[in-house]
Motif scaffolding. Structure first.
Motif, mmCIF file in Angstrom:
data_model
loop_
_atom_site.group_PDB
_atom_site.id
_atom_site.type_symbol
_atom_site.label_atom_id
_atom_site.label_comp_id
_atom_site.label_asym_id
_atom_site.label_seq_id
_atom_site.Cartn_x
_atom_site.Cartn_y
_atom_site.Cartn_z
ATOM 1 N N LEU A 225 2.912 -2.775 -11.112
ATOM 2 C CA LEU A 225 1.531 -3.167 -11.384
ATOM 3 C C LEU A 225 1.043 -4.195 -10.372
ATOM 4 O O LEU A 225 -0.089 -4.117 -9.879
ATOM 5 N N GLY A 226 1.900 -5.154 -10.037
ATOM 6 C CA GLY A 226 1.523 -6.139 -9.031
ATOM 7 C C GLY A 226 1.268 -5.517 -7.676
ATOM 8 O O GLY A 226 0.309 -5.865 -6.969
ATOM 9 N N MET A 227 2.108 -4.556 -7.288
ATOM 10 C CA MET A 227 1.919 -3.874 -6.007
ATOM 11 C C MET A 227 0.670 -3.004 -6.029
ATOM 12 O O MET A 227 -0.021 -2.865 -5.016
ATOM 13 N N ALA A 228 0.362 -2.423 -7.190
ATOM 14 C CA ALA A 228 -0.857 -1.620 -7.297
ATOM 15 C C ALA A 228 -2.098 -2.490 -7.104
ATOM 16 O O ALA A 228 -3.039 -2.101 -6.391
ATOM 17 N N TRP A 229 -2.117 -3.666 -7.733
ATOM 18 C CA TRP A 229 -3.237 -4.587 -7.538
ATOM 19 C C TRP A 229 -3.325 -5.033 -6.078
ATOM 20 O O TRP A 229 -4.423 -5.196 -5.532
ATOM 21 N N THR A 230 -2.175 -5.249 -5.442
ATOM 22 C CA THR A 230 -2.177 -5.625 -4.027
ATOM 23 C C THR A 230 -2.771 -4.524 -3.175
ATOM 24 O O THR A 230 -3.571 -4.777 -2.259
ATOM 25 N N ALA A 231 -2.406 -3.262 -3.466
ATOM 26 C CA ALA A 231 -2.950 -2.131 -2.718
ATOM 27 C C ALA A 231 -4.463 -2.026 -2.899
ATOM 28 O O ALA A 231 -5.202 -1.750 -1.941
ATOM 29 N N VAL A 232 -4.936 -2.260 -4.123
ATOM 30 C CA VAL A 232 -6.383 -2.238 -4.377
ATOM 31 C C VAL A 232 -7.082 -3.334 -3.573
ATOM 32 O O VAL A 232 -8.148 -3.106 -2.961
ATOM 33 N N ALA A 233 -6.495 -4.532 -3.549
ATOM 34 C CA ALA A 233 -7.095 -5.638 -2.798
ATOM 35 C C ALA A 233 -7.113 -5.342 -1.304
ATOM 36 O O ALA A 233 -8.118 -5.607 -0.618
ATOM 37 N N VAL A 234 -6.024 -4.801 -0.780
ATOM 38 C CA VAL A 234 -5.962 -4.468 0.653
ATOM 39 C C VAL A 234 -6.996 -3.402 0.997
ATOM 40 O O VAL A 234 -7.669 -3.470 2.036
ATOM 41 N N PHE A 235 -7.138 -2.404 0.127
ATOM 42 C CA PHE A 235 -8.141 -1.358 0.360
ATOM 43 C C PHE A 235 -9.546 -1.963 0.388
ATOM 44 O O PHE A 235 -10.367 -1.610 1.245
ATOM 45 N N ALA A 236 -9.817 -2.883 -0.542
ATOM 46 C CA ALA A 236 -11.123 -3.528 -0.571
ATOM 47 C C ALA A 236 -11.369 -4.341 0.697
ATOM 48 O O ALA A 236 -12.486 -4.345 1.239
ATOM 49 N N VAL A 237 -10.330 -5.007 1.189
ATOM 50 C CA VAL A 237 -10.476 -5.791 2.418
ATOM 51 C C VAL A 237 -10.768 -4.879 3.600
ATOM 52 O O VAL A 237 -11.642 -5.159 4.433
ATOM 53 N N ARG A 238 -10.056 -3.769 3.684
ATOM 54 C CA ARG A 238 -10.266 -2.851 4.804
ATOM 55 C C ARG A 238 -11.658 -2.240 4.783
ATOM 56 O O ARG A 238 -12.248 -1.959 5.840
ATOM 57 N N ARG A 239 -12.210 -2.043 3.601
ATOM 58 C CA ARG A 239 -13.520 -1.412 3.511
ATOM 59 C C ARG A 239 -14.668 -2.417 3.588
ATOM 60 O O ARG A 239 -15.738 -2.085 4.135
#
Length: 247
Positions: A225-239
């Motif tokens: 779950l923590g890694m999933a939230w990290t992936a969501v945050a990274v995706f938001a940063v990239r976009r």
């Protein structure tokens, strides 16, 4: 990245207000948590008062020093066009953001070490039962909150408004991720909902690493779950992350 981190550290040390806030605010919040812990009903949770406060204290350090500390850094460097100039050099975008986060991450990790040592020495709290799990949870928290800080900076217009835009996650974490009130004392449905908050898996890993009692399935679920939230945050940063001043 090392040179960039050193430059950010120099700027942090020169800004005495920001530096003192980064040092003293987590201490004050942990003290407030200790005072309010007299009202907690910890019977049946397996936690002593000191254990509940200090495991939540690590989460408090991470969210205050890394998340709340990095949002104004990213916004200030963007508005000063520092990030734009750095992109013309050899560093990648990820390295620029990571290098800017190094001082806050190092300060937060140092404060977490002090909390563990102080808890064992002063509050008669047991030594970490599963140190690798404690380390994994803390490192995951640093990476996750740095990514969330960059994502929040994309929504922040000025340095002055940085504390406001970061307030929703801060309040959600304080109230629902076990930083002030352990999830074990909440009603089951409320606790289940709170376990989906971004910082909750970090607190669960830290608590399991310090006190034990977290089996492989539970640790894996929290880590995923923590890694999933990290992936969501990274995706938001990239976009959405802005490298130039907002109009």
């Amino acid at each position: 990245m090392g040179a960039l981190g050193e430059a950010e550290l120099t700027l942090l040390l020169r800004n005495r207000t920001a530096f003192l806030l980064a040092l003293l605010m987590p201490v004050a919040m942990v003290g407030l948590s200790w005072s309010s812990s007299r009202e907690w009903e910890l019977d049946g949770t397996g936690l002593s008062r000191g254990e509940a406060v200090l495991t939540g204290g690590i989460g408090l350090v991470l969210v205050l020093v890394v998340y709340q500390g990095l949002i104004p850094v990213y916004v200030a460097r963007r508005e000063e066009r520092v990030l734009k100039r750095l992109r013309t050099g050899e560093l990648t975008d990820a390295e620029i953001l990571a290098g800017s986060a190094l001082p806050s991450a190092a300060l937060a990790l140092a404060q977490c070490v002090v909390l563990v040592a102080a808890g064992a020495a002063l509050l008669d709290v047991r030594a970490p039962a599963a140190a690798p799990l404690l380390v994994a949870g803390t490192v995951l928290g640093v990476v996750l909150l740095a990514a969330l800080a960059a994502a929040t900076a994309a929504l922040t217009r000025t340095v002055e408004s940085a504390q406001v835009t970061g307030m929703p996650l801060l309040m959600a974490s304080v109230l629902g991720s076990g930083l002030f009130v352990p999830l074990a004392v909440l009603p089951d449905r409320v606790a289940d909902a709170c376990r989906m908050l971004p910082l909750t898996p970090v607190v669960e890993l830290v608590t399991g690493g310090w006190l034990g009692g977290l089996n492989a399935a539970e640790a894996g679920r929290a880590l995923a779950l923590g890694m999933a939230w990290t992936a969501v945050a990274v995706f938001a940063v990239r976009r959405r992350f802005r490298w130039e001043p907002r109009a």
